[in-house]
Structure formats: structure tokens, C-alpha cells
Design a protein around this motif. Structure first.
Motif, PDB file in Angstrom:
ATOM      1  N   GLY A  51       0.821  -1.199   0.000  1.00 59.33           N
ATOM      2  CA  GLY A  51       0.000   0.000   0.000  1.00 59.33           C
ATOM      3  C   GLY A  51       0.859   1.255   0.000  1.00 59.33           C
ATOM      4  O   GLY A  51       1.671   1.451   0.906  1.00 59.33           O
ATOM      5  N   ALA A  52       0.702   2.098  -1.022  1.00 56.99           N
ATOM      6  CA  ALA A  52       1.516   3.313  -1.142  1.00 56.99           C
ATOM      7  C   ALA A  52       0.667   4.550  -0.888  1.00 56.99           C
ATOM      8  O   ALA A  52       0.775   5.553  -1.594  1.00 56.99           O
ATOM      9  N   GLY A  53      -0.190   4.483   0.140  1.00 59.12           N
ATOM     10  CA  GLY A  53      -1.102   5.581   0.445  1.00 59.12           C
ATOM     11  C   GLY A  53      -0.669   6.383   1.655  1.00 59.12           C
ATOM     12  O   GLY A  53       0.516   6.648   1.869  1.00 59.12           O
ATOM     13  N   GLY A  54      -1.657   6.756   2.485  1.00 55.56           N
ATOM     14  CA  GLY A  54      -1.413   7.631   3.628  1.00 55.56           C
ATOM     15  C   GLY A  54      -0.435   7.072   4.632  1.00 55.56           C
ATOM     16  O   GLY A  54       0.387   7.806   5.189  1.00 55.56           O
ATOM     17  N   LEU A  55      -0.504   5.785   4.919  1.00 52.32           N
ATOM     18  CA  LEU A  55       0.438   5.147   5.844  1.00 52.32           C
ATOM     19  C   LEU A  55       1.750   4.801   5.146  1.00 52.32           C
ATOM     20  O   LEU A  55       2.827   4.950   5.713  1.00 52.32           O
ATOM     21  N   THR A 141       0.183  -1.357   5.126  1.00 46.75           N
ATOM     22  CA  THR A 141      -0.323   0.017   5.136  1.00 46.75           C
ATOM     23  C   THR A 141      -1.616   0.101   4.328  1.00 46.75           C
ATOM     24  O   THR A 141      -1.915   1.116   3.705  1.00 46.75           O
ATOM     25  N   THR A 142      -2.375  -0.981   4.355  1.00 44.38           N
ATOM     26  CA  THR A 142      -3.619  -1.056   3.592  1.00 44.38           C
ATOM     27  C   THR A 142      -4.800  -0.643   4.469  1.00 44.38           C
ATOM     28  O   THR A 142      -4.654  -0.331   5.646  1.00 44.38           O
ATOM     29  N   ASP A 143      -6.000  -0.674   3.878  1.00 46.59           N
ATOM     30  CA  ASP A 143      -7.229  -0.460   4.653  1.00 46.59           C
ATOM     31  C   ASP A 143      -8.242  -1.552   4.323  1.00 46.59           C
ATOM     32  O   ASP A 143      -9.439  -1.332   4.301  1.00 46.59           O
ATOM     33  N   ASN A 144      -7.705  -2.755   4.087  1.00 45.14           N
ATOM     34  CA  ASN A 144      -8.532  -3.850   3.592  1.00 45.14           C
ATOM     35  C   ASN A 144      -8.337  -5.088   4.464  1.00 45.14           C
ATOM     36  O   ASN A 144      -7.223  -5.596   4.599  1.00 45.14           O
ATOM     37  N   GLN A 197     -15.969  -2.231   6.949  1.00 46.90           N
ATOM     38  CA  GLN A 197     -14.760  -1.686   6.367  1.00 46.90           C
ATOM     39  C   GLN A 197     -14.744  -0.169   6.534  1.00 46.90           C
ATOM     40  O   GLN A 197     -15.586   0.535   5.997  1.00 46.90           O
ATOM     41  N   ASN A 198     -13.788   0.335   7.316  1.00 46.59           N
ATOM     42  CA  ASN A 198     -13.651   1.772   7.501  1.00 46.59           C
ATOM     43  C   ASN A 198     -12.612   2.301   6.525  1.00 46.59           C
ATOM     44  O   ASN A 198     -11.439   1.971   6.621  1.00 46.59           O
ATOM     45  N   THR A 199     -13.030   3.109   5.568  1.00 46.71           N
ATOM     46  CA  THR A 199     -12.100   3.688   4.615  1.00 46.71           C
ATOM     47  C   THR A 199     -12.030   5.186   4.818  1.00 46.71           C
ATOM     48  O   THR A 199     -12.870   5.795   5.468  1.00 46.71           O
ATOM     49  N   CYS A 200     -10.989   5.792   4.230  1.00 45.97           N
ATOM     50  CA  CYS A 200     -10.833   7.240   4.347  1.00 45.97           C
ATOM     51  C   CYS A 200     -11.986   7.968   3.666  1.00 45.97           C
ATOM     52  O   CYS A 200     -12.370   9.066   4.075  1.00 45.97           O
ATOM     53  N   ASN A 201     -12.539   7.349   2.623  1.00 41.58           N
ATOM     54  CA  ASN A 201     -13.648   7.985   1.910  1.00 41.58           C
ATOM     55  C   ASN A 201     -14.908   8.040   2.754  1.00 41.58           C
ATOM     56  O   ASN A 201     -15.674   9.007   2.686  1.00 41.58           O
ATOM     57  N   SER A 202     -15.137   7.013   3.574  1.00 44.69           N
ATOM     58  CA  SER A 202     -16.375   6.952   4.358  1.00 44.69           C
ATOM     59  C   SER A 202     -16.249   7.622   5.713  1.00 44.69           C
ATOM     60  O   SER A 202     -17.226   8.168   6.239  1.00 44.69           O
ATOM     61  N   ARG A 203     -15.057   7.625   6.327  1.00 42.29           N
ATOM     62  CA  ARG A 203     -14.891   8.146   7.681  1.00 42.29           C
ATOM     63  C   ARG A 203     -14.092   9.438   7.745  1.00 42.29           C
ATOM     64  O   ARG A 203     -14.147  10.152   8.730  1.00 42.29           O
ATOM     65  N   GLY A 204     -13.315   9.733   6.734  1.00 39.37           N
ATOM     66  CA  GLY A 204     -12.482  10.924   6.751  1.00 39.37           C
ATOM     67  C   GLY A 204     -11.169  10.688   7.479  1.00 39.37           C
ATOM     68  O   GLY A 204     -11.069   9.827   8.351  1.00 39.37           O
TER      69      GLY A 204
END
Length: 373
Positions: A51-55, A141-144, A197-204
Motif C-alpha cells: 500500500g503506497a497511500g497515507g500510511l 499500510t492497507t485499509d482492507n 470496512q472503515n475507509t478514508c472515503n467513508s470516515r475521513g
């Protein structure tokens, strides 16, 4: 048989640091915990970041700038405008481009000696062994949830260390899994659970949360590489950045009464290390034997039979709860309570004694497991 430490010394002796690397890392090489050999260990280590995102961005940045020699990146997404508030490796010029190639470009600017290997794909059951087997440590560093279970299973099979991180709003969580036969992700979240599933799109999310968590993940990786604080860490570190609360949730190994060979981890308690205003948690110790404890006991109490109080590990365990709150001993006989009390007094551990009959009137009774074996 040749000692493993000797083999490691021979291995790292062959690794060379350039004059430029000595200059770049001079301030960390003089640290007692690192030195030249530690810097060589960093250069030799291969890290896989899923995962190459926020984390992933802060984690990879700090690993690269510390001198880690190899970083593999697994991601199949492209950069979007909404990523820029937290995915700090990217800027507007990277929108629409692959995260893996963009991250590689930026990381090479940070450390041109760090080898960046890109895997433009999603980690799956088809490629998990091939990807993970190439690396020493895997950073999640995923959200899955599904991907995390794949990482967990594969790391367990291949004997790889798994660094876990998760965020939600201003809250975060990190843990070190599969370290020295320690806890695993499945011990925290069962695969069969109905998870939301808590994602950045749904929870901020804000960049300060992902930045803090990613930095902590990088720290754990570096500590493992250098062999700093080698003690097996069977705990989950959780925190809230707004309330400035940090909790350490311990998971202790126990065994079922049906099958003594079956090992199971259970969540024991939370220790508040920053916000002392919540330090009213009680540690209730049941002194009776295991059989009596399993039949009936106070909810959330733990079983430490009186015979265990002469063990050093028992006192060390109880000593950790000094700052948590009131420590209570209880039993159905006053004699056992007094004996245990003398051990605690000897080690300056404050506590109180309650008899079993006085406590069970207004408390829930449940079955559980003995924590100390």
C-alpha cells in the motif's frame, strides 16, 4: 555448529558503506544502538510495503532516509486529488499517475542508494507467496481486511515479521505480528467476523494521523532490524491524537482446559500511558485454584493461584499495573489473601484485600482462562 552471531558478523562485514553514506548517516552511526554494523544491517534489509497511500508514504520516506537498502512497493492505484492531504510523497504533478512509479521517483530523490522495486498489482492469493518470500519484513499500510488476512497467513507460513497499522479519523493502531512466535493478526480480528470496512472515503482522515502511524511503523521496523528492544511485544498500541490518549492492549498466551496443546491469545487489559485522568482501572486477582476459578469468578478478573506468587514473573507482571489503578486481591480464605499480600508488600506494590463472598454480591460472574502458567 557455528554461532549465528558469528555468521551475521561475517555477512555484514562484506557489506560496504561508501564515503558518501558515512557522511549522510554520520549522525545516526554515532548512536550507540546503531553504529557502523547497524547501518550495514539497514542497508542489507529488504522491506515490502503493501500500500503506497497515507500510511505507506511516511513509512517509506523514513525507511529510505534511514538507509534501508531495499523497499518493495505493492499497489495498483493511481494518484487522485483527494490523496494529497495525507499521501505526502505526491503533489499535483503526479495526479493520474501510478502510485508505485511516483513513489519510486520521490524515494530515489531522498536516497538514490535505496533500491526501489515496484509491483503494480494487488496482493492476492495468487501472488502472495511469490511477493512476500523475497523480503525480510512486511509492512501492512492497507485499509482492507481481506488483504491483511492474506498478509497474516503468508507471513506465518514463510516466517516473516508483519508490521500492522490502521487509522480512523484521529485514531490509530499499530502492532508487530508473527514476531518470535508471538501474536498474529487473526488473534486480533477473526476472519469470520462481520467487520465493517472503515475507509478514508467513508470516515475521513487527516495527514497528521497517517503520518504519526506510518512513522511508528517505520520505528518498529528499524528496531527489529537493529535488534533494539528484542522482547516479544504481544500488544496492540492504540491512540487518539485529539484526546492524547495512548493505550497498550496486552495479549497473553493461555491454553484451553480441553486441549493443553491448543494455544490461544486473549486480550487482557488496556494501560493508559498519557492520560492519567482515566487511571481508575482495577486489576482484580483471584487467588483460588484454577478449577474453582473456572466454575465461577468475577467478570474481568484474572486467575493467579497463590502458589504462583513466589515466582518472579508473577511479581513483574503485577508490577506493570502500579500506575493503572487499584490492585485488588480476593479469595474465599483470608489466609491465602494475607500470604499474597505479604509478597506484594515486600515489593512495595499497593493493593487491597477483599474476601470472595463480599465481592460477588454485586458483580457479574463469568468463565474465563488462567493467564499465568
Amino acid at each position: 555448529m557455528i554461532n549465528q552471531e558469528i555468521l551475521d558478523l561475517v555477512k555484514y562485514h562484506k557489506i560496504k558503506l561508501s564515503e558518501e553514506e558515512y557522511n549522510i548517516y554520520s549522525k545516526q552511526i554515532i548512536l550507540e544502538q546503531i553504529g557502523t554494523e547497524g547501518q550495514k544491517k539497514l542497508k542489507e534489509t529488504k522491506i515490502l510495503v503493501v500500500g503506497a497511500g497515507g500510511l505507506g508514504c511516511p513509512t517509506m520516506m523514513y525507511l529510505a532516509i534511514s538507509g534501508v537498502g531495499y523497499i518493495g512497493i505493492v499497489d495498483q492505484d493511481q494518484i487522485e486529488t483527494s490523496n494529497l492531504n495525507r499521501q505526502i510523497l505526491y503533489n499535483k504533478s503526479y495526479i493520474g499517475k501510478e502510485k508505485t512509479s511516483s513513489a519510486k521517483s520521490q524515494l530515489n530523490n531522498i536516497n538514490e542508494n535505496c533500491k526501489i522495486i515496484t509491483h503494480v498489482c494487488k496482493l492476492s492469493r495468487e501472488n502472495n507467496v511469490e511477493l512476500i518470500s523475497r523480503y525480510d519484513i512486511v509492512i501492512d499500510t492497507t485499509d482492507n481486511f481481506n488483504t491483511r488476512h492474506i498478509i497474516d497467513t503468508t507471513c506465518y507460513k514463510l516466517h516473516k515479521i508483519y508490521i500492522y497499522g490502521a487509522v480512523r479519523e484521529f485514531e490509530g493502531q499499530i502492532a508487530v505480528f508473527n514476531y518470535k512466535n508471538g501474536i498474529r493478526y487473526k488473534d486480533l480480528y477473526k476472519r469470520e467476523l462481520n467487520k465493517i470496512q472503515n475507509t478514508c472515503n467513508s470516515r475521513g482522515i487527516m495527514g497528521i494521523t497517517t503520518g504519526y502511524t506510518g512513522t511508528l511503523q517505520a520505528i518498529e521496523v528499524i528496531k527489529i532490524i537493529l535488534g533494539v528492544n528484542k522482547k516479544c511485544k504481544n500488544f496492540i498500541l492504540s491512540y487518539n491524537l485529539i484526546e492524547m490518549i495512548v493505550k497498550k492492549q496486552l495479549l497473553y498466551l493461555t491454553r484451553t482446559t480441553k486441549n493443553k496443546n491448543y494455544k490461544k491469545y486473549i486480550l487482557l487489559s488496556s494501560t493508559n500511558t498519557l492520560n492519567y485522568s482515566t487511571s481508575n482501572i482495577k486489576l482484580i486477582i483471584d487467588l483460588r485454584d484454577k478449577k474453582a476459578f473456572n466454575i465461577k469468578h468475577i467478570e474481568k478478573s484474572i486467575n493467579i493461584p497463590i502458589i504462583k506468587f513466589k515466582l518472579k514473573q508473577t511479581i513483574n507482571f503485577i508490577n506493570k499495573f502500579k500506575s493503572v489503578g487499584e490492585i485488588m486481591l480476593y479469595c474465599n480464605t483470608k489466609e491465602r489473601s494475607l500470604i499474597a499480600s505479604k509478597f506484594l508488600i515486600k515489593h512495595s506494590i499497593k493493593h487491597e484485600i477483599k474476601l470472595y463472598s463480599n465481592l460477588t454480591k454485586n458483580r457479574n460472574l463469568k468463565k474465563s482462562k488462567t493467564l499465568l502458567k
